[in-house]
Design a protein around this motif. Structure first.
Motif, PDB file in Angstrom:
ATOM      1  N   UNK A 202       0.766  -1.180   0.221  1.00 50.18           N
ATOM      2  CA  UNK A 202      -0.090  -0.017   0.089  1.00 50.18           C
ATOM      3  C   UNK A 202       0.815   1.029  -0.117  1.00 50.18           C
ATOM      4  N   UNK A 203       0.679   2.128  -0.822  1.00 48.65           N
ATOM      5  CA  UNK A 203       1.642   3.292  -1.130  1.00 48.65           C
ATOM      6  C   UNK A 203       1.239   4.403   0.127  1.00 48.65           C
ATOM      7  N   UNK A 204       1.604   4.151   1.401  1.00 51.47           N
ATOM      8  CA  UNK A 204       1.465   4.886   2.375  1.00 51.47           C
ATOM      9  C   UNK A 204       1.983   6.007   2.214  1.00 51.47           C
ATOM     10  N   UNK A 205       3.513   6.036   1.699  1.00 50.81           N
ATOM     11  CA  UNK A 205       4.299   7.132   1.510  1.00 50.81           C
ATOM     12  C   UNK A 205       3.473   8.360   0.618  1.00 50.81           C
ATOM     13  N   UNK A 206       2.779   7.717  -0.416  1.00 54.32           N
ATOM     14  CA  UNK A 206       2.183   8.846  -1.220  1.00 54.32           C
ATOM     15  C   UNK A 206       1.019   9.512  -0.510  1.00 54.32           C
ATOM     16  N   UNK A 207       0.219   8.697   0.480  1.00 54.45           N
ATOM     17  CA  UNK A 207      -0.748   9.341   1.254  1.00 54.45           C
ATOM     18  C   UNK A 207      -0.242  10.425   2.320  1.00 54.45           C
ATOM     19  N   UNK A 208       0.735  10.129   3.058  1.00 55.26           N
ATOM     20  CA  UNK A 208       1.273  11.043   3.888  1.00 55.26           C
ATOM     21  C   UNK A 208       1.843  12.250   3.015  1.00 55.26           C
ATOM     22  N   UNK A 209       2.443  12.125   2.206  1.00 53.85           N
ATOM     23  CA  UNK A 209       2.892  13.343   1.345  1.00 53.85           C
ATOM     24  C   UNK A 209       2.027  14.292   0.887  1.00 53.85           C
ATOM     25  N   UNK A 210       0.849  13.752   0.446  1.00 52.93           N
ATOM     26  CA  UNK A 210      -0.292  14.626   0.173  1.00 52.93           C
ATOM     27  C   UNK A 210      -0.979  15.394   1.639  1.00 52.93           C
ATOM     28  N   UNK A 211      -1.049  14.414   2.230  1.00 53.85           N
ATOM     29  CA  UNK A 211      -1.766  15.009   3.551  1.00 53.85           C
ATOM     30  C   UNK A 211      -0.804  16.337   4.220  1.00 53.85           C
ATOM     31  N   UNK A 212       0.702  15.951   4.068  1.00 55.82           N
ATOM     32  CA  UNK A 212       1.362  17.086   4.602  1.00 55.82           C
ATOM     33  C   UNK A 212       1.530  18.106   3.855  1.00 55.82           C
ATOM     34  N   UNK A 213       1.489  17.999   2.523  1.00 59.51           N
ATOM     35  CA  UNK A 213       1.457  19.121   1.475  1.00 59.51           C
ATOM     36  C   UNK A 213       0.125  20.058   1.786  1.00 59.51           C
ATOM     37  N   UNK A 214      -1.029  19.505   1.917  1.00 59.05           N
ATOM     38  CA  UNK A 214      -2.197  20.161   2.231  1.00 59.05           C
ATOM     39  C   UNK A 214      -2.080  20.897   3.568  1.00 59.05           C
ATOM     40  N   UNK A 215      -1.439  20.220   4.646  1.00 61.39           N
ATOM     41  CA  UNK A 215      -1.469  21.010   5.900  1.00 61.39           C
ATOM     42  C   UNK A 215      -0.699  22.251   5.545  1.00 61.39           C
ATOM     43  N   UNK A 216       0.540  22.162   4.919  1.00 56.48           N
ATOM     44  CA  UNK A 216       1.695  23.148   4.829  1.00 56.48           C
ATOM     45  C   UNK A 216       0.728  24.233   3.851  1.00 56.48           C
ATOM     46  N   UNK A 217      -0.215  23.670   3.023  1.00 56.24           N
ATOM     47  CA  UNK A 217      -0.806  24.776   2.233  1.00 56.24           C
ATOM     48  C   UNK A 217      -1.590  25.839   2.853  1.00 56.24           C
ATOM     49  N   UNK A 218      -1.796  25.614   3.994  1.00 55.39           N
ATOM     50  CA  UNK A 218      -2.522  26.913   4.744  1.00 55.39           C
ATOM     51  C   UNK A 218      -1.646  27.995   5.385  1.00 55.39           C
ATOM     52  N   UNK A 219      -0.130  27.543   5.211  1.00 55.07           N
ATOM     53  CA  UNK A 219       0.878  28.594   5.660  1.00 55.07           C
ATOM     54  C   UNK A 219       0.566  29.646   4.766  1.00 55.07           C
ATOM     55  N   UNK A 220       0.963  30.813   4.966  1.00 55.38           N
ATOM     56  CA  UNK A 220       1.047  32.127   4.122  1.00 55.38           C
ATOM     57  C   UNK A 220       2.479  31.745   3.054  1.00 55.38           C
TER      58      UNK A 220
END
Length: 424
Positions: A202-220
């Protein structure tokens, strides 16, 4: 030749191999999503001097979706650089630059440098003051390469000076060339993994990366006022975080000789890239330990030069605009024509002309100084700046002359730079 390893080292290598596969999934996912998000953003962006900054500013201040996409594109690119480097480090420790991993290794190294290319080319697109001046600094460094510098400089700016064609060339690289090559490298890496039957987890790394990117996107994201023609011949911008190692390497070599900055900024990173790309071949002659040591020395070099020589970096969030350090005169300085003539001769003898051209009129590697006398700076400020540029402009690419020439000679140089007749 097979190397003998103990049980603990074997377990460490196997763990690194598993981790590199997970991080590789993250890198692939981030890259693909970045390309998609970039395409969506490009539909609202016009690569023109009149429209670029306004388009990006509209995204910065627009609705939640616009700000989310812009944030993901910026912070996702930063995360991609870090993840791609981590993958290389893990693969190298696990020895996954040898057959049958060599194609995945080559793809992973290429993706790391392409990720930096994404960030560098994308940095210009908002057309903030910092962005334009940074592109001029990078083109100026390329111009210092003996023999082919002029070709590289013209290629970077799509001409001899910054213009709308420069912006469009960087936009072409950012939107089409780099994404196309990057996707090709992802496909190569995936095919390499599948051939070894290692793609069934299961590509857990892909899921983690997308979630991390989404979290960071709320930074200015970094901001800045729109560039003007004033910025098309200015080199005041501070280095970005991802170019700090190259900036530090540049300044280290400049301390040896002002004309050698390109060696630190181009040749040394080029040797690092050649070492990484060549590992599948040279590893047949080297054991794992020398490879790891060599990699570690490169990383240590770039880390130490970034810390010791890069100086202040541009803010990661907020206004990145250059602080020009202008000192307005209360009254005109009284200039000494004889001192200005001595300064003119010194300018062409002590290395100033290597970057600014004869009499400061060319300004390819460094800015033209033809109109320095109009900038509102006085003799005291220029004397202090020539002696130690970093003290007045943190992060300046100009080397210090305070230990190379005498104070009186520096004062003569300041006289020359403030003499209008010398620039006519």
């Amino acid at each position: 030749m097979l190397e003998s390893t103990n049980d603990s080292e074997t377990e460490s290598i196997e763990s690194s191999g598993r981790a590199s596969l997970a991080v590789g999934q993250s890198v692939a996912a981030l890259l693909v999503v970045q390309v998609i998000v970039g395409f969506v953003l490009s539909t609202r962006y016009h690569a023109t001097l009149a429209g670029a900054h306004a388009d990006v500013q509209a995204m910065r201040t627009g609705g939640l979706f616009d700000r989310f996409l812009l944030g993901f594109h910026y912070w996702g690119s930063a995360l991609l650089i870090v993840s791609a480097f981590l993958q290389i480090a893990l693969m190298l420790w696990a020895g996954e630059y040898r057959r049958p991993f060599h194609w995945r290794w080559i793809a992973s190294v290429a993706i790391f440098f392409l990720a930096i290319g994404f960030q560098v080319t994308g940095n210009l697109l908002p057309m903030d003051r910092h962005d334009v001046q940074t592109s001029l600094i990078e083109a100026g460094i390329a111009n210092g390469v003996p023999g082919i510098g002029g070709i590289l400089h013209a290629g970077a700016l799509a001409g001899s000076t910054f213009s709308e064609a420069s912006l469009q060339r960087w936009n072409l690289l950012h939107q089409f060339v780099i994404p196309a090559v990057s996707i090709a490298m992802v496909v190569l890496a995936i095919l390499s993994v599948r051939r070894r039957g290692a793609a069934r987890s299961i590509p857990w790394g892909s899921l983690v990366a997308v979630v991390a990117g989404c979290a960071l996107s709320f930074l200015s994201t970094p901001t800045g006022v729109a560039a003007t023609p004033y910025d098309f011949n200015k080199f005041e911008a501070l280095p970005s975080w991802y170019t700090a190692p190259l900036h530090g390497s540049l300044r280290l070599f400049q301390n040896a000789a002002p004309s050698l900055g390109w060696v630190g900024a181009i040749i040394v990173p080029g040797l690092f890239a050649a070492f990484l790309m060549g590992l599948p071949v040279i590893s047949t002659k080297l054991r794992s330990t020398p490879v790891r040591v060599c990699f570690g020395l490169f990383v240590l070099y770039f880390g130490m030069t970034a810390i010791l020589f890069a100086g202040t970096i541009a803010p990661i969030v907020g206004d990145q605009g250059p602080k020009d350090g202008m000192v307005l005169k209360v009254a005109p300085d009284k200039l000494d024509p004889a001192a200005a003539l001595r300064g003119q001769a010194l300018f062409n003898q002590v290395g100033c002309a290597d970057c600014h051209g004869t009499d400061g009129l060319a300004g390819d590697v460094g800015p033209s100084l033809a109109h320095e006398f109009k900038q509102g700076r006085n003799l005291e400020w220029l004397t202090r700046f020539i002696s130690n540029p970093g003290a007045l402009k943190p992060g300046s690419t100009m080397p210090s002359f305070g230990t190379k020439i005498k104070l009186g000679e520096i004062q003569d140089l300041a006289q020359f730079l403030l003499r209008p007749a010398a620039k006519s």
